[in-house]
Design an enzyme around this catalytic site. Structure first.
Site, PDB file in Angstrom:
ATOM      1  N   HIS A  28       1.359   3.424  -2.288  1.00 51.01           N
ATOM      2  CA  HIS A  28       0.698   4.612  -2.846  1.00 51.01           C
ATOM      3  C   HIS A  28      -0.169   5.301  -1.799  1.00 51.01           C
ATOM      4  O   HIS A  28      -0.241   6.529  -1.728  1.00 51.01           O
ATOM      5  CB  HIS A  28      -0.153   4.228  -4.066  1.00 51.01           C
ATOM      6  CG  HIS A  28      -1.374   3.434  -3.747  1.00 51.01           C
ATOM      7  ND1 HIS A  28      -1.344   2.082  -3.484  1.00 51.01           N
ATOM      8  CD2 HIS A  28      -2.672   3.803  -3.620  1.00 51.01           C
ATOM      9  CE1 HIS A  28      -2.566   1.650  -3.233  1.00 51.01           C
ATOM     10  NE2 HIS A  28      -3.390   2.674  -3.294  1.00 51.01           N
ATOM     11  N   TYR A  29      -0.809   4.507  -0.957  1.00 52.60           N
ATOM     12  CA  TYR A  29      -1.664   5.033   0.113  1.00 52.60           C
ATOM     13  C   TYR A  29      -0.826   5.753   1.167  1.00 52.60           C
ATOM     14  O   TYR A  29      -1.138   6.881   1.578  1.00 52.60           O
ATOM     15  CB  TYR A  29      -2.438   3.866   0.726  1.00 52.60           C
ATOM     16  CG  TYR A  29      -3.215   4.184   1.978  1.00 52.60           C
ATOM     17  CD1 TYR A  29      -4.396   4.913   1.944  1.00 52.60           C
ATOM     18  CD2 TYR A  29      -2.779   3.710   3.216  1.00 52.60           C
ATOM     19  CE1 TYR A  29      -5.115   5.183   3.099  1.00 52.60           C
ATOM     20  CE2 TYR A  29      -3.488   3.968   4.376  1.00 52.60           C
ATOM     21  CZ  TYR A  29      -4.653   4.702   4.308  1.00 52.60           C
ATOM     22  OH  TYR A  29      -5.363   4.966   5.453  1.00 52.60           O
ATOM     23  N   LEU A  30       0.261   5.126   1.590  1.00 49.07           N
ATOM     24  CA  LEU A  30       1.125   5.726   2.597  1.00 49.07           C
ATOM     25  C   LEU A  30       1.827   6.970   2.073  1.00 49.07           C
ATOM     26  O   LEU A  30       2.052   7.934   2.817  1.00 49.07           O
ATOM     27  CB  LEU A  30       2.151   4.701   3.084  1.00 49.07           C
ATOM     28  CG  LEU A  30       1.573   3.487   3.822  1.00 49.07           C
ATOM     29  CD1 LEU A  30       2.680   2.479   4.113  1.00 49.07           C
ATOM     30  CD2 LEU A  30       0.874   3.909   5.102  1.00 49.07           C
TER      31      LEU A  30
ATOM     32  N   ILE B  10       0.839  -1.205   0.000  1.00 49.91           N
ATOM     33  CA  ILE B  10       0.000   0.000   0.000  1.00 49.91           C
ATOM     34  C   ILE B  10       0.876   1.258   0.000  1.00 49.91           C
ATOM     35  O   ILE B  10       0.539   2.279   0.586  1.00 49.91           O
ATOM     36  CB  ILE B  10      -0.979   0.015   1.199  1.00 49.91           C
ATOM     37  CG1 ILE B  10      -0.225  -0.093   2.533  1.00 49.91           C
ATOM     38  CG2 ILE B  10      -1.994  -1.098   1.062  1.00 49.91           C
ATOM     39  CD1 ILE B  10      -1.108   0.174   3.751  1.00 49.91           C
TER      40      ILE B  10
END
Length: 213
Positions: free
Chosen positions: A124-126, A122
């Protein structure tokens, strides 16, 4: 205190409203994107509802007169990069800019553990969370950035482990209700101002843990 809850209809957002309505004297404004959600949020304890879509341009009037903002909006860690950037990163930046314009006293950001060093499935989320966090830090606003571990729907315990960086590699989870409690408590505990911290379930009472970060 007049507090704007951004992402009020999300899982954590609803818990924030419910907790604040029963534990504080704050005047709650629930920011949502669908006016059909208004009645339910008013029942939970929101005093007023503001309908705004973070993926569109926002009117800075929505934060005028507010004392504080809790940003709990998010696209979720399973969405694609485009959606995540629109909401978690750019949406947050829009609210930060609005808060600056209207001289908001305190901006509390719901981030994520690992946002300081984005990597893994994840990433891209972080990365989006880190961009928003950094933007807030550099904004000049009084801030609190809360980075919880994996959010669960387990019952709240009121017990946590909090540190700028937690030295834990295994179980890194926390009930959403406890995160809601922490976000709200951060508004009322001066020691939480201008702090960034990770939090997971632990053995310390939430208010006591915030007092000694």
């Amino acid at each position: 205190m007049k507090v704007l809850i951004v992402g009020a209809n999300g899982h954590t957002g609803r818990l924030i409203i419910d907790y604040m309505a029963t534990h504080t004297e704050d005047h709650l404004y629930a920011m949502i994107r669908d006016e059909n959600q208004e009645k339910e949020l008013m029942k939970l304890g929101a005093a007023e509802v503001i309908v705004t879509d973070l993926e569109q341009e926002i009117d800075h009037e929505i934060t005028k007169g507010m004392d504080a903002i809790i940003f709990a909006a998010g696209s979720g860690s399973h969405t694609g990069p485009d959606k995540t950037i629109e909401v978690d990163q750019e949406g947050a930046k829009k609210l930060i800019d609005s808060a600056k314009e209207n001289q908001i006293s305190h901006f509390v950001m719901l981030s994520a553990i690992g946002a300081d060093e984005p990597q893994g499935p994840i990433e891209h989320y972080l990365t989006a969370k880190k961009e928003a966090d950094d933007y807030l830090i550099n904004s000049g606003l009084t801030y609190t950035i809360v980075r919880p571990g994996g959010l669960t729907h387990d019952s709240s315990t009121g017990k946590v482990a909090i540190a700028e960086k937690l030295d834990i590699v295994d179980e890194r989870q926390i009930p959403r209700g406890d995160v809601a409690h922490i976000l709200v408590a951060s508004l009322h505990i001066k020691n939480a101002q201008n702090k960034i911290f990770e939090v997971i379930s632990g053995d310390k009472d939430i208010e006591k843990a915030l007092e000694i970060i």
